[in-house]
Design a protein around this motif. Structure first.
Motif, mmCIF file in Angstrom:
data_model
loop_
_atom_site.group_PDB
_atom_site.id
_atom_site.type_symbol
_atom_site.label_atom_id
_atom_site.label_comp_id
_atom_site.label_asym_id
_atom_site.label_seq_id
_atom_site.Cartn_x
_atom_site.Cartn_y
_atom_site.Cartn_z
ATOM 1 N N TRP A 229 0.521 -0.967 0.328
ATOM 2 C CA TRP A 229 0.157 0.373 -0.195
ATOM 3 C C TRP A 229 1.243 1.503 -0.230
ATOM 4 O O TRP A 229 0.777 2.004 -0.449
ATOM 5 C CB TRP A 229 -0.920 0.060 0.847
ATOM 6 C CG TRP A 229 -2.427 1.284 1.543
ATOM 7 C CD1 TRP A 229 -2.031 2.705 0.536
ATOM 8 C CD2 TRP A 229 -2.921 1.122 2.268
ATOM 9 N NE1 TRP A 229 -2.963 3.405 0.947
ATOM 10 C CE2 TRP A 229 -3.643 2.498 2.398
ATOM 11 C CE3 TRP A 229 -3.089 0.100 3.543
ATOM 12 C CZ2 TRP A 229 -4.747 2.779 3.432
ATOM 13 C CZ3 TRP A 229 -4.339 0.829 4.330
ATOM 14 C CH2 TRP A 229 -4.903 1.959 4.172
ATOM 15 N N GLU A 230 1.752 1.611 0.584
ATOM 16 C CA GLU A 230 2.865 2.671 1.267
ATOM 17 C C GLU A 230 3.236 2.256 -0.856
ATOM 18 O O GLU A 230 3.453 3.506 -1.325
ATOM 19 C CB GLU A 230 3.600 2.536 2.434
ATOM 20 C CG GLU A 230 4.609 3.401 2.655
ATOM 21 C CD GLU A 230 4.135 4.282 3.484
ATOM 22 O OE1 GLU A 230 2.691 4.449 4.664
ATOM 23 O OE2 GLU A 230 4.455 5.703 3.358
ATOM 24 N N LEU A 231 4.405 1.634 -0.691
ATOM 25 C CA LEU A 231 5.125 1.667 -1.821
ATOM 26 C C LEU A 231 4.291 2.490 -3.235
ATOM 27 O O LEU A 231 4.474 3.065 -3.732
ATOM 28 C CB LEU A 231 5.635 0.510 -2.835
ATOM 29 C CG LEU A 231 6.937 0.218 -1.354
ATOM 30 C CD1 LEU A 231 7.460 -0.998 -1.679
ATOM 31 C CD2 LEU A 231 7.948 1.001 -1.752
ATOM 32 N N VAL B 241 1.374 3.661 -3.059
ATOM 33 C CA VAL B 241 0.885 5.257 -3.134
ATOM 34 C C VAL B 241 1.919 6.043 -3.144
ATOM 35 O O VAL B 241 1.621 7.043 -4.305
ATOM 36 C CB VAL B 241 0.454 5.188 -1.382
ATOM 37 C CG1 VAL B 241 0.093 7.201 -1.700
ATOM 38 C CG2 VAL B 241 -1.257 4.953 -1.860
ATOM 39 N N TRP B 242 2.964 5.848 -2.963
ATOM 40 C CA TRP B 242 4.424 6.780 -3.423
ATOM 41 C C TRP B 242 4.706 6.314 -4.940
ATOM 42 O O TRP B 242 5.000 6.871 -5.557
ATOM 43 C CB TRP B 242 5.405 6.080 -2.334
ATOM 44 C CG TRP B 242 5.593 6.833 -0.604
ATOM 45 C CD1 TRP B 242 5.697 6.045 0.169
ATOM 46 C CD2 TRP B 242 5.332 8.056 -0.759
ATOM 47 N NE1 TRP B 242 5.846 6.534 0.738
ATOM 48 C CE2 TRP B 242 5.347 7.745 0.876
ATOM 49 C CE3 TRP B 242 5.102 9.086 -0.935
ATOM 50 C CZ2 TRP B 242 5.110 8.511 1.738
ATOM 51 C CZ3 TRP B 242 4.584 10.084 -0.823
ATOM 52 C CH2 TRP B 242 5.322 10.553 0.644
ATOM 53 N N HIS B 243 4.856 5.893 -5.343
ATOM 54 C CA HIS B 243 5.075 5.111 -6.863
ATOM 55 C C HIS B 243 3.878 5.933 -7.981
ATOM 56 O O HIS B 243 4.202 6.829 -8.580
ATOM 57 C CB HIS B 243 4.784 4.105 -6.897
ATOM 58 C CG HIS B 243 5.387 3.611 -9.059
ATOM 59 N ND1 HIS B 243 4.556 3.461 -9.360
ATOM 60 C CD2 HIS B 243 6.540 3.444 -8.862
ATOM 61 C CE1 HIS B 243 5.768 2.913 -10.377
ATOM 62 N NE2 HIS B 243 6.928 3.433 -10.976
ATOM 63 N N GLU C 60 0.908 7.905 -6.757
ATOM 64 C CA GLU C 60 0.914 9.081 -6.651
ATOM 65 C C GLU C 60 -1.123 9.656 -7.054
ATOM 66 O O GLU C 60 -1.118 10.305 -7.377
ATOM 67 C CB GLU C 60 1.704 9.942 -6.634
ATOM 68 C CG GLU C 60 3.241 10.199 -6.296
ATOM 69 C CD GLU C 60 3.724 11.083 -6.942
ATOM 70 O OE1 GLU C 60 3.450 11.877 -8.037
ATOM 71 O OE2 GLU C 60 4.897 11.492 -5.898
ATOM 72 N N ARG D 267 -4.659 12.675 -2.617
ATOM 73 C CA ARG D 267 -4.678 11.797 -1.393
ATOM 74 C C ARG D 267 -6.469 12.228 -0.439
ATOM 75 O O ARG D 267 -6.568 11.262 -0.360
ATOM 76 C CB ARG D 267 -4.373 13.094 -0.260
ATOM 77 C CG ARG D 267 -2.518 13.715 -0.118
ATOM 78 C CD ARG D 267 -2.448 12.172 0.550
ATOM 79 N NE ARG D 267 -1.183 11.547 1.037
ATOM 80 C CZ ARG D 267 0.008 12.501 1.178
ATOM 81 N NH1 ARG D 267 -0.451 13.239 2.590
ATOM 82 N NH2 ARG D 267 1.172 11.778 1.873
ATOM 83 N N PRO E 230 -1.510 7.323 1.919
ATOM 84 C CA PRO E 230 -0.376 6.405 2.315
ATOM 85 C C PRO E 230 -0.815 5.587 3.704
ATOM 86 O O PRO E 230 -1.168 6.663 5.022
ATOM 87 C CB PRO E 230 0.469 6.806 2.167
ATOM 88 C CG PRO E 230 0.925 7.816 2.303
ATOM 89 C CD PRO E 230 -0.716 8.518 1.836
ATOM 90 N N PRO E 231 0.030 4.537 4.508
ATOM 91 C CA PRO E 231 -0.298 4.448 5.845
ATOM 92 C C PRO E 231 0.485 5.491 7.160
ATOM 93 O O PRO E 231 -0.109 5.743 7.497
ATOM 94 C CB PRO E 231 0.103 3.174 5.773
ATOM 95 C CG PRO E 231 0.489 2.802 4.447
ATOM 96 C CD PRO E 231 -0.108 3.267 3.069
ATOM 97 N N SER E 232 1.961 5.580 6.629
ATOM 98 C CA SER E 232 2.362 6.923 7.472
ATOM 99 C C SER E 232 1.344 8.104 7.555
ATOM 100 O O SER E 232 1.448 8.658 8.410
ATOM 101 C CB SER E 232 3.417 6.782 6.303
ATOM 102 O OG SER E 232 3.199 7.615 5.431
ATOM 103 N N THR F 162 -7.685 10.985 5.695
ATOM 104 C CA THR F 162 -6.972 10.206 6.249
ATOM 105 C C THR F 162 -7.098 9.993 7.810
ATOM 106 O O THR F 162 -7.379 9.075 7.933
ATOM 107 C CB THR F 162 -5.831 11.656 6.472
ATOM 108 O OG1 THR F 162 -5.250 12.004 4.705
ATOM 109 C CG2 THR F 162 -4.597 11.101 6.162
#
Ligand SMILES: Nc1ncnc2c1ncn2[C@@H]1O[C@H](COP(=O)(O)OP(=O)(O)OP(=O)(O)O)[C@@H](O)[C@H]1O
Ligand SMILES: [Mg+2]
Lengths: 267, 261
Positions: free
Chosen positions: A28-30, A32-34, A36, A39, A44-46, A223
């Motif tokens: 999930w995190e990766l 979302v970063w990839h 984009e 929001r 992303p989880p972070s 979020t």
């Protein structure tokens, strides 16, 4: 074997579940970063964790409210459910009336009745408890009635041969015999009670995680919605496992709880 | 046996019909039987001939359709007080330890547990269950479970002991063991015992009288007095006298078309 290998090869359900969860969160995190995505679509989880950490006491307060509603509703459902089940099993009349009615009512989408409870009971905790009880009661009654009924007739004969009273037969034979079914019903009921509490919070009031979700959604604060959802998920899981633990503690004799030392008995 | 004394159990033209939507089942018909106090009676018969029904009627657990049952001179209304019962299956409660299962008998009769604890321990020891008091039923073998069920039946020192094929599911060696133990316990007391079995040898070995039943509907076809000395060692089963009884019963069942010779 190295420690890492041992961890991977060993037998542990908790570890397996945690590993799968960790993998999903990482993807999930990766992802979302990839890619984009906006929001508002998927944080992303972070970011979810960061959002929680900005006002943790706020989230925890609302979580406490939902938890309290759920627990109250669950307790009422268990007490009421057991009483009803016993009455249904011992009375032909109640079985034909209440039980039949309950089974018929269960097919009604009860969540739709939530607004009605707000009209009747106001916007406090009461309508939320009422909705939650309405949802949680059914699985408890169905399973407990089944458990009370499915007793070996010779067990009852044994008690009757000793001239036991109906109350003794209930307390010493039927009820303990029904405990595994009661727990099965309670495990379903605890999740239903949580659902009921959230639905109640959606409909009215200014407290609880359901209310937070609703407000955050109105502000398109995805979020925040996710923070509440994650907390809800954690709460539901914790409640379920608390019951599972209580079952292990209280029913060490039941087939499902026995270790490999237990032999299966046909006769 | 002796004509002078009043029978402990007397059944007079007892019939039992189980009503059922697919036609009534005539489980017992025209049962006349007297059991002398302190005697050991066994009932043999093919599967489905109504042995368990007979026992449940005698126990006051199942209402009879017609006829009368007297126990100790009084007409039967519900389970008699001084009765112990062992069912075809052991029906031990899984959530209780073996000791608590035995003590259940006292609890259900509203007698103080503490008074019976010692006796329960003695009975368990007598039946080879010493050291298993705190185990749960599922931790025991089938034979051990059945012994615990017998201890439970004996706990409150019943005058009348009803046993429904208690050893039916056990291996031959365990069965022999328990047969010996049961007669030993019975001989020290003046309990009246009704013992149901489908083993002809077992029925002859244990009993003063063997009641033979046949099915469709269940009725008594013959009552045979077993005149063998007591105590009976297991080896008595190899004597000609014992063999003659077994032969007589088997022959009789064969004549009825129940057994092939
Ligand atoms: N509760 C019941 N309702 C209807 N019919 C029954 C009931 N219990 C027993 N029967 C019938 O009565 C007959 C006698 O049954 P019973 O259990 O007394 O036989 P049994 O001699 O004990 O057999 P087994 O040796 O197999 O235990 C059978 O035909 C059975 O189907
Ligand atoms: Mg039977």
């Amino acid at each position: 074997m190295t420690g890492w290998r041992k961890f991977l090869m060993g037998e542990s359900r908790t570890r397996d579940v945690l590993l799968v969860l960790a993998a999903l969160v990482a993807i999930w995190e990766l992802g979302v970063w990839h890619y984009e995505p906006p929001r508002i679509f998927l944080p992303p989880p972070s970011a979810i964790l960061a959002e929680f950490l900005t006002t943790p006491e706020l989230f925890i307060r609302h979580m406490g409210y939902t938890l309290w509603t759920t627990l109250l509703a669950f307790t009422i459902s268990v007490a009421l459910g057991i009483t009803l089940s016993v009455a249904i099993v011992y009375s032909r009349l109640l079985e034909r009336t209440i039980y039949t009615l309950l089974v018929a009512l269960n097919s009604v989408p009860k969540v739709a009745l939530a607004p009605l409870f707000v009209i009747w009971l106001g916007t406090g905790m009461e309508p939320k408890i009422a909705v939650a009880v309405m949802l949680a009661l059914f699985p408890i009654v169905i399973d407990t009635v089944l458990g009370l009924r499915s007793v070996d007739p010779d067990m009852v004969n044994l008690a009757r041969a000793a001239r036991a009273s109906q109350l003794q037969i209930l307390a010493k034979i039927r009820f303990p015999n029904a405990l595994p079914s009661l727990f099965a019903g309670m495990k379903v009921a605890i999740s239903f009670a949580l659902v009921g509490a959230i639905v109640g919070e959606f409909v009215a009031g200014g407290n609880g995680l359901g209310f937070l979700v609703l407000v955050a959604q109105g502000q398109f604060d995805t979020t925040r919605v996710f923070v509440s959802l994650v907390l809800l998920g954690l709460m539901g899981t914790a409640l379920f496992y608390a019951l599972d633990f209580a079952e292990r503690l209280m029913l060490p004799w039941h087939v499902s709880q026995r270790g490999e030392g237990g032999s299966q008995h046909g006769g | 046996m002796n004509q002078g004394t009043q029978p402990y159990v007397a059944l007079d033209r007892v019939a039992k019909v189980y009503p059922s939507p697919r036609g009534d089942v005539e489980a017992l018909a025209d049962i006349d039987l007297e059991i002398a106090p302190g005697s050991f009676v066994s009932v043999v018969g093919p599967s489905g001939c109504g042995k368990s029904t007979l026992m449940k009627c005698l126990a006051g657990l199942v209402p009879i359709t017609s006829g009368t049952i007297d126990i100790n001179g009084r007409s039967l209304e519900g389970p008699p007080g001084a009765m112990g019962i062992v069912f075809q299956r052991d029906v031990l409660l899984d959530w209780r330890t073996i000791l608590d299962n035995v003590l259940l008998q006292a609890e259900l009769r509203r007698l103080p547990r503490a008074d019976y604890r010692e006796r329960a321990m003695q009975l368990l020891a007598r039946f080879g269950l010493e050291g298993f008091e705190d185990r749960h039923p599922w931790e025991l073998s089938g034979g051990m479970r059945q012994r615990a069920a017998i201890c439970r039946a004996l706990l409150c020192d019943p005058e009348l002991l009803l046993m429904d094929e208690p050893f039916g599911a056990l291996d031959a060696m365990t069965r022999d063991d328990l047969n010996v133990e049961l007669t030993r316990i019975w001989q020290g007391t003046n309990k009246t015992v009704l013992f149901i079995t489908h083993s002809i040898v077992e029925s002859v070995y244990l009993a003063d009288r063997v009641v033979m039943m046949s099915r469709g509907p269940g009725r008594i076809v013959e009552v045979i007095d077993i005149d063998l000395p007591r105590p009976r060692p297991l080896s008595i089963r190899e004597t000609p006298a014992f063999g003659a009884y077994v032969h007589q019963i088997r022959h009789h069942f064969a004549e009825l078309g129940i057994l092939k010779e």
